[in-house]
Write a protein that holds these residues in place. Structure first.
Motif, PDB file in Angstrom:
ATOM      1  N   CYS A 127      -9.891  13.769   1.859  1.00  0.00           N
ATOM      2  CA  CYS A 127      -9.789  12.484   2.567  1.00  0.00           C
ATOM      3  C   CYS A 127     -10.537  11.476   1.720  1.00  0.00           C
ATOM      4  CB  CYS A 127     -10.521  12.518   3.909  1.00  0.00           C
ATOM      5  SG  CYS A 127      -9.927  13.756   5.023  1.00  0.00           S
ATOM      6  N   PHE A 128     -10.009  10.289   1.598  1.00  0.00           N
ATOM      7  CA  PHE A 128     -10.751   9.275   0.850  1.00  0.00           C
ATOM      8  C   PHE A 128     -10.343   7.879   1.307  1.00  0.00           C
ATOM      9  CE2 PHE A 128      -7.403  11.306  -1.754  1.00  0.00           C
ATOM     10  CZ  PHE A 128      -6.504  10.258  -1.876  1.00  0.00           C
ATOM     11  N   THR A 129     -11.108   6.911   0.857  1.00  0.00           N
ATOM     12  CA  THR A 129     -10.799   5.525   1.186  1.00  0.00           C
ATOM     13  C   THR A 129     -10.269   4.852  -0.067  1.00  0.00           C
ATOM     14  OG1 THR A 129     -12.663   5.554   2.684  1.00  0.00           O
ATOM     15  CG2 THR A 129     -11.780   3.390   2.120  1.00  0.00           C
ATOM     16  N   VAL A 130      -9.164   4.157   0.096  1.00  0.00           N
ATOM     17  CA  VAL A 130      -8.610   3.384  -1.022  1.00  0.00           C
ATOM     18  C   VAL A 130      -8.911   1.923  -0.720  1.00  0.00           C
ATOM     19  CG1 VAL A 130      -6.421   2.566  -1.950  1.00  0.00           C
ATOM     20  CG2 VAL A 130      -6.796   5.013  -1.689  1.00  0.00           C
ATOM     21  N   ARG A 131      -9.402   1.206  -1.730  1.00  0.00           N
ATOM     22  CA  ARG A 131      -9.753  -0.192  -1.479  1.00  0.00           C
ATOM     23  C   ARG A 131      -8.974  -1.109  -2.428  1.00  0.00           C
ATOM     24  NH1 ARG A 131     -13.280  -3.181   1.155  1.00  0.00           N
ATOM     25  NH2 ARG A 131     -13.941  -5.139   0.223  1.00  0.00           N
ATOM     26  N   PHE A 132      -8.233  -2.037  -1.865  1.00  0.00           N
ATOM     27  CA  PHE A 132      -7.661  -3.117  -2.679  1.00  0.00           C
ATOM     28  C   PHE A 132      -7.403  -4.328  -1.785  1.00  0.00           C
ATOM     29  CE2 PHE A 132      -3.242  -2.526  -1.296  1.00  0.00           C
ATOM     30  CZ  PHE A 132      -3.158  -1.164  -1.009  1.00  0.00           C
ATOM     31  N   GLY A 133      -7.372  -5.504  -2.419  1.00  0.00           N
ATOM     32  CA  GLY A 133      -7.174  -6.743  -1.670  1.00  0.00           C
ATOM     33  C   GLY A 133      -8.217  -6.935  -0.579  1.00  0.00           C
ATOM     34  N   ASN A 134      -9.455  -6.528  -0.881  1.00  0.00           N
ATOM     35  CA  ASN A 134     -10.554  -6.671   0.083  1.00  0.00           C
ATOM     36  C   ASN A 134     -10.343  -5.893   1.380  1.00  0.00           C
ATOM     37  OD1 ASN A 134     -12.494  -8.161  -1.193  1.00  0.00           O
ATOM     38  ND2 ASN A 134     -11.415 -10.109  -0.783  1.00  0.00           N
ATOM     39  N   LEU A 172      -0.376   1.384  -1.818  1.00  0.00           N
ATOM     40  CA  LEU A 172      -1.305   2.360  -1.241  1.00  0.00           C
ATOM     41  C   LEU A 172      -0.934   3.780  -1.678  1.00  0.00           C
ATOM     42  CD1 LEU A 172      -3.504   3.315   0.714  1.00  0.00           C
ATOM     43  CD2 LEU A 172      -1.931   2.952   2.606  1.00  0.00           C
ATOM     44  N   PHE A 173       0.348   4.079  -1.615  1.00  0.00           N
ATOM     45  CA  PHE A 173       0.840   5.382  -2.091  1.00  0.00           C
ATOM     46  C   PHE A 173       0.423   5.583  -3.559  1.00  0.00           C
ATOM     47  CE2 PHE A 173       4.760   7.863  -3.596  1.00  0.00           C
ATOM     48  CZ  PHE A 173       4.260   9.089  -3.193  1.00  0.00           C
ATOM     49  N   SER A 174       0.579   4.529  -4.367  1.00  0.00           N
ATOM     50  CA  SER A 174       0.251   4.618  -5.801  1.00  0.00           C
ATOM     51  C   SER A 174      -1.245   4.832  -6.012  1.00  0.00           C
ATOM     52  CB  SER A 174       0.698   3.345  -6.530  1.00  0.00           C
ATOM     53  OG  SER A 174       2.074   3.156  -6.328  1.00  0.00           O
ATOM     54  N   HIS A 175      -2.062   4.127  -5.242  1.00  0.00           N
ATOM     55  CA  HIS A 175      -3.510   4.314  -5.350  1.00  0.00           C
ATOM     56  C   HIS A 175      -3.896   5.747  -4.975  1.00  0.00           C
ATOM     57  CE1 HIS A 175      -5.290   0.448  -6.396  1.00  0.00           C
ATOM     58  NE2 HIS A 175      -4.348  -0.132  -5.674  1.00  0.00           N
ATOM     59  N   ALA A 176      -3.252   6.277  -3.946  1.00  0.00           N
ATOM     60  CA  ALA A 176      -3.552   7.654  -3.527  1.00  0.00           C
ATOM     61  C   ALA A 176      -3.177   8.629  -4.650  1.00  0.00           C
ATOM     62  CB  ALA A 176      -2.804   7.985  -2.243  1.00  0.00           C
ATOM     63  N   ILE A 177      -2.066   8.365  -5.331  1.00  0.00           N
ATOM     64  CA  ILE A 177      -1.658   9.227  -6.459  1.00  0.00           C
ATOM     65  C   ILE A 177      -2.721   9.153  -7.564  1.00  0.00           C
ATOM     66  CG2 ILE A 177       0.057   9.526  -8.302  1.00  0.00           C
ATOM     67  CD1 ILE A 177       2.178   8.526  -6.263  1.00  0.00           C
ATOM     68  N   MET A 178      -3.230   7.953  -7.820  1.00  0.00           N
ATOM     69  CA  MET A 178      -4.278   7.791  -8.836  1.00  0.00           C
ATOM     70  C   MET A 178      -5.502   8.637  -8.480  1.00  0.00           C
ATOM     71  SD  MET A 178      -3.077   5.937 -11.185  1.00  0.00           S
ATOM     72  CE  MET A 178      -4.510   5.514 -12.178  1.00  0.00           C
ATOM     73  N   LYS A 179      -5.827   8.634  -7.212  1.00  0.00           N
ATOM     74  CA  LYS A 179      -6.993   9.404  -6.768  1.00  0.00           C
ATOM     75  C   LYS A 179      -6.736  10.909  -6.970  1.00  0.00           C
ATOM     76  CE  LYS A 179     -10.972   9.543  -4.568  1.00  0.00           C
ATOM     77  NZ  LYS A 179     -12.185   8.933  -5.061  1.00  0.00           N
TER      78      LYS A 179
END
Ligand code: ADP
Length: 479
Positions: free
Chosen positions: A63-70, A118-125
């Protein structure tokens, strides 16, 4: 056997969990064709309509938090094993809690830029957590991943971006740049700008190490004005890393000899006939099974040549054949087809999506009609040939690569044959219809073509080999 490498395969839809078209079939079948030589993990969004219990989808503990656009987005990674492949599902309220994947018919959700960022950020993680050698990205929904990998200078991870349909590009207003924290310096012609819009598709094309599409002919076509959807120049610019690899069909799913959807399984032309009889009875079509049966299976959209079909239906109804149509999509097409089906006893429409019915139709059909105006690869024509139905196709894209003209029929050739027409017009299609009827009359030749097609190899084996080779080339390349 130790896998040669670890690949994360990312797609916004994967059969049997979610599907709107051929991408889901590819995302299901290609990874299965690559294992065990290549270690494959598939990552896809979790959508609330996916049945967690049925597929035993459980939290992985990541589980994690993705942060973008404040803003912060909580992400929960779910997982399951299905037919030997590990699947990861990205669950997050913004992405997952929807009735549709991309939006209701005829429109997309307004926040799709955010959802797939968001999907892309999760893939990065995940890339960070699990250390993959290569990420294989599919269509615009994953395009930003290539961009992010480039931005972060992660040269050790290689990227392949596959275009399944250039017509869907993921275009958004420039205001999303701020919402997605994308640096304005990338908003250029060489980067992700497309006529003053943000293009996720360009993110994939510009920044992936290799770009592929789903057939060699479509690769060539997309570099021309007629088929390039405005990206022809950009693709030409990247031509040295761009190529086409034709899709296959999944033999575990599409084999008439053990297809659980069929009333009568079969492995030769003779065994096919009871399926036609059963289907005609199911439809309560009174006609005898000597009449040729044409089927159309597909999304009711402009792309599939539905306008040509509708324009020609009056004429087709007057020919001595039956036509069965299965599909769903735009209302105007649904209405026009319903009207024709109500008017003519030999035109039958089933509006909706049905795996079972589609398999029964391939098994029952003498011909499959595919008048697509453009077709990146197309799976239906290969399924049809395997099930002993001759394809009648507009000679474009993957249809050109997989359906060879019966005029050059050669039963020693390792390729399938059908009827092709050159012009995207109802007149040209009707001529092909006449050719099909004539071929049907020539029983001996017709049977020879069907028998030959049924033995051709449309499996993933050869194409999976091309992807594997491409992965190796990238991993062995410098930088
Ligand atoms: P696209 O991805 O453009 O829709 P493809 O030919 O690549 O087209 O893949 C279409 C797949 O979806 C095939 O497996 C086809 O049989 C299936 N399909 C399309 N429409 C329907 C439907 N209404 N019911 C069942 N299967 C369908």
């Amino acid at each position: 056997m130790m896998p040669e490498m670890q690949v994360l395969f990312a797609a916004s839809e994967v059969y049997p969990f979610s599907k709107s078209g051929g991408l889901a079939d590819v995302a299901h079948a290609l990874p299965r064709a690559l294992v065990p030589a290549v270690g494959m993990t598939v990552v896809t969004p979790y959508y609330s309509f996916i049945d967690k219990e049925k597929f035993e989808i459980k939290p992985t503990g990541d589980c994690f938090t993705v942060r973008f656009g404040n803003k912060d987005f909580e992400v929960n990674i779910l997982g399951c094993d299905y037919e030997g492949i590990p699947y990861l599902f990205v669950e997050s309220e913004l992405l997952s809690k929807r009735s549709y994947m991309y939006g209701p018919p005829d429109s997309g959700y307004e926040d799709n830029a955010l959802r797939f960022a968001l999907f892309s950020h999760a893939i990065m993680k995940l890339i960070d957590l699990k250390k993959y050698d290569l990420v294989h990205l599919n269509d615009w929904q994953c395009g930003l991943v290539a961009f992010m990998i480039h931005q972060q200078g992660l040269t050790s991870i290689k990227t392949v971006f596959t275009i399944h349909n250039l017509a869907y590009q993921g275009l958004f207003e420039p205001s999303v740049l701020e919402e997605l924290d994308i640096d304005e310096t990338c908003f250029t012609m060489e980067g992700i700008e497309f006529y003053n819009q943000v293009s996720f598709m360009k993110g994939g094309i510009a920044y992936a190490d290799r770009v592929t599409t789903v057939s060699p002919h479509y690769a060539m076509e997309t570099m021309t004005e007629r088929f390039g959807c405005g990206l022809e120049g950009f693709l030409r610019h990247h031509a040295d890393k761009y190529s086409g690899i034709v899709n296959g069909i999944d033999y575990a799913h599409f084999s008439p000899s053990n297809d659980a959807h069929l009333v009568h399984t079969y492995s030769d032309l003779k065994g096919k006939l009871p399926n036609k009889q059963a289907f005609l009875e199911e439809l309560r079509l009174t006609s005898d099974s000597d009449r040729p049966l044409f089927v159309f299976i597909g999304r009711f959209t402009w792309q599939k040549g539905v306008d040509l079909l509708i324009e020609a239906l009056d004429r087709i109804a007057a020919l001595g054949c039956d036509v069965a149509i299965l599909g769903e999509g735009e209302t105007k097409y649904h209405e026009a087809m319903s009207k024709a089906a109500a008017e003519y006893e030999n035109i039958h429409l089933h509006y909706g999506y049905s795996e079972t019915l589609s398999h029964r139709m391939y098994a029952a059909a003498d011909f499959l009609l595919m008048p697509s105006l453009f077709e990146p690869c197309g799976l239906n024509q290969m399924i049809a040939m395997r099930y002993g139905a001759i394809p009648v196709v507009h000679d474009v894209g993957g249809l050109h690569d997989t359906v060879h003209s019966v005029e050059e029929f050669d039963d020693s050739a390792a390729k399938g044959f059908g009827i092709r027409f050159a012009q995207p017009t109802a007149v040209s299609m009707l001529e092909a219809f006449e050719d099909a009827l004539n071929l049907y009359e020539e029983k001996y030749r017709y049977s020879a073509v069907v028998r030959h097609n049924m033995t051709c190899d449309f499996s993933w084996q050869e194409s999976a080999g091309h992807y594997r080779q491409l992965y190796h080339e990238l991993l062995e390349s410098e930088g």
